[in-house]
Design a protein around this motif. Structure first.
Motif, mmCIF file in Angstrom:
data_model
loop_
_atom_site.group_PDB
_atom_site.id
_atom_site.type_symbol
_atom_site.label_atom_id
_atom_site.label_comp_id
_atom_site.label_asym_id
_atom_site.label_seq_id
_atom_site.Cartn_x
_atom_site.Cartn_y
_atom_site.Cartn_z
ATOM 1 N N VAL A 237 14.514 -13.331 4.698
ATOM 2 C CA VAL A 237 15.038 -14.237 3.681
ATOM 3 C C VAL A 237 14.936 -13.579 2.308
ATOM 4 O O VAL A 237 14.196 -12.617 2.107
ATOM 5 C CB VAL A 237 14.260 -15.572 3.661
ATOM 6 N N ASP A 238 15.716 -14.112 1.395
ATOM 7 C CA ASP A 238 15.729 -13.622 0.015
ATOM 8 C C ASP A 238 14.500 -14.177 -0.708
ATOM 9 O O ASP A 238 14.404 -15.379 -0.967
ATOM 10 C CB ASP A 238 17.012 -14.066 -0.684
ATOM 11 N N LYS A 239 13.550 -13.323 -1.010
ATOM 12 C CA LYS A 239 12.319 -13.756 -1.671
ATOM 13 C C LYS A 239 12.513 -13.705 -3.182
ATOM 14 O O LYS A 239 12.184 -12.723 -3.856
ATOM 15 C CB LYS A 239 11.166 -12.857 -1.233
ATOM 16 N N GLU A 240 13.085 -14.791 -3.703
ATOM 17 C CA GLU A 240 13.438 -14.848 -5.124
ATOM 18 C C GLU A 240 12.215 -14.777 -6.032
ATOM 19 O O GLU A 240 12.308 -14.368 -7.185
ATOM 20 C CB GLU A 240 14.223 -16.130 -5.400
ATOM 21 N N ASP A 241 11.062 -15.182 -5.529
ATOM 22 C CA ASP A 241 9.855 -15.166 -6.354
ATOM 23 C C ASP A 241 9.156 -13.805 -6.342
ATOM 24 O O ASP A 241 8.118 -13.618 -6.973
ATOM 25 C CB ASP A 241 8.873 -16.244 -5.879
ATOM 26 N N ALA A 245 10.732 -7.213 -3.982
ATOM 27 C CA ALA A 245 11.230 -7.266 -2.605
ATOM 28 C C ALA A 245 12.631 -6.674 -2.509
ATOM 29 O O ALA A 245 13.457 -6.830 -3.414
ATOM 30 C CB ALA A 245 11.240 -8.709 -2.112
ATOM 31 N N GLU A 246 12.891 -6.011 -1.390
ATOM 32 C CA GLU A 246 14.215 -5.436 -1.159
ATOM 33 C C GLU A 246 15.244 -6.532 -0.926
ATOM 34 O O GLU A 246 14.919 -7.651 -0.533
ATOM 35 C CB GLU A 246 14.178 -4.530 0.076
ATOM 36 N N ASN A 247 16.495 -6.158 -1.138
ATOM 37 C CA ASN A 247 17.599 -7.041 -0.784
ATOM 38 C C ASN A 247 17.522 -7.353 0.717
ATOM 39 O O ASN A 247 17.316 -6.452 1.522
ATOM 40 C CB ASN A 247 18.926 -6.337 -1.128
ATOM 41 N N PRO A 248 17.667 -8.633 1.133
ATOM 42 C CA PRO A 248 17.528 -8.985 2.552
ATOM 43 C C PRO A 248 18.514 -8.257 3.459
ATOM 44 O O PRO A 248 18.179 -7.925 4.587
ATOM 45 C CB PRO A 248 17.749 -10.499 2.572
ATOM 46 N N GLU A 249 19.730 -8.009 2.968
ATOM 47 C CA GLU A 249 20.711 -7.305 3.800
ATOM 48 C C GLU A 249 20.279 -5.863 4.039
ATOM 49 O O GLU A 249 20.470 -5.315 5.133
ATOM 50 C CB GLU A 249 22.080 -7.362 3.136
ATOM 51 N N THR A 250 19.667 -5.241 3.027
ATOM 52 C CA THR A 250 19.157 -3.874 3.192
ATOM 53 C C THR A 250 18.011 -3.862 4.195
ATOM 54 O O THR A 250 17.942 -2.992 5.078
ATOM 55 C CB THR A 250 18.676 -3.316 1.846
ATOM 56 N N LYS A 257 18.481 -0.467 12.461
ATOM 57 C CA LYS A 257 18.456 0.969 12.776
ATOM 58 C C LYS A 257 17.251 1.305 13.663
ATOM 59 O O LYS A 257 17.359 2.093 14.600
ATOM 60 C CB LYS A 257 18.395 1.780 11.493
ATOM 61 N N LYS A 258 16.114 0.694 13.360
ATOM 62 C CA LYS A 258 14.911 0.947 14.152
ATOM 63 C C LYS A 258 15.116 0.509 15.608
ATOM 64 O O LYS A 258 14.660 1.178 16.552
ATOM 65 C CB LYS A 258 13.719 0.205 13.546
#
Length: 298
Positions: A237-241, A245-250, A257-258
């Motif tokens: 999830v997008d951790k706005e706080d 944190a990385e972009n969730p899509e990234t 890939k893993k």
């Protein structure tokens, strides 16, 4: 001539009947003043004859001794009040239930229900329904009013179409209308299941009652069951706080890939999934829910 033989036969059968009655009432022995009849002993002896392994116990005199000892022990137990003990009554009740099962189970009905259940879990029904809500303990006047209402709704569906009536008449309070999608056996209450499986495709059932009220069900389609699938997922999830944190899509692409490189899905779910309800289970048994946050899944 026929009447002559008829009247001769009447005394003959009457004598046989009296003889049978005499045998039934013939006293074999007395235990503490209570009579034990010949008929009781003979019934027990003949019933157990094929079950006795010891040939000596098939002898009538030997069996009579066993029977007499049994009656004496029974009389002593009653004298001591053992038949009034709670433990005895509990055990007796257990035996009664065990014996009753053999007489209360209808094998023909059981086999029919098994076949019915197998057919229903092997096939799916797609249906929609309209329900007039009614409590289980409703008064007779309310029950009749609900039945008349569902009957009127059914008549209207035959003219205007089931979907139109669902849209126009359902108020979400006393009249409920739902698209149920696909389901099979054991997913609905039994009365509803019966109506759905016994109604032809494109037809609407007659009104029927469940504990929820009166229904009509419209069957849209039927098919062979496609079975069930067990799935696991990883969600981020997008951790706005969290500004670091990385972009969730990234993040989800890195996890993907893993997986393609051969890493274990369950281990990755436990390490990276933000769905805490399923992460500890390797991504399995995930409940279905809505989140008002931006998220990505694989």
């Amino acid at each position: 001539m026929r009447f002559k033989y008829f009247f001769i036969q009447i005394p003959f059968f009457f004598c046989l009947f009296l003889n049978a009655q005499t045998v039934d009432k013939e006293v074999l022995l007395e235990v503490g003043g209570d009579p034990v009849y010949v008929s009781e002993f003979m019934n027990v002896y003949n019933k157990n004859l094929d079950l006795v392994q010891d040939e000596s116990q098939k002898d009538v005199d030997a069996y009579l001794e066993l029977f007499t000892n049994y009656k004496l022990k029974l009389k002593e137990a009653k004298t001591l009040g053992l038949d009034k003990k709670p433990s005895y009554n509990r055990e007796l009740l257990t035996y009664r239930k065990q014996l009753a099962k053999n007489f209360m189970t209808d094998n023909t009905v059981t086999e029919a229900l098994v076949e019915e259940a197998y057919h229903r879990i092997s096939n799916d029904v797609k249906a929609q329904h309209i329900l007039v809500l009614l409590s289980e303990d409703a008064a007779a006047t309310d029950t009749l009013a609900a039945f008349n209402k569902i009957t009127k709704l059914r008549e209207t569906t035959l003219i205007e179409g089931f979907g139109n009536v669902m849209t126009q008449k359902a108020d979400g309070k006393t009249i409920i209308a739902e698209q149920l999608g696909w389901f099979n056996g054991f997913k609905m209450v039994y009365a509803f299941e019966n109506a759905a499986f016994n109604t032809a495709v494109g037809e609407t059932s007659q009104p029927f009652r469940t504990r929820f009220g009166y229904h009509i069900v419209n069957v849209q389609d039927k098919r062979e069951s496609r079975g069930e699938r067990t799935v696991a997922h990883i969600m981020v999830v997008d951790k706005e706080d969290d500004a670091t944190a990385e972009n969730p899509e990234t993040r989800i692409q890195d996890i993907y890939k893993k997986i393609n490189q051969g890493e274990d899905f369950e281990a990755l779910a436990k390490q990276f999934s933000d769905d805490k309800s399923s992460a500890s289970k390797g991504g399995g048994d995930a409940s279905v829910f809505w989140r008002t946050v931006k998220c990505c899944k694989i």
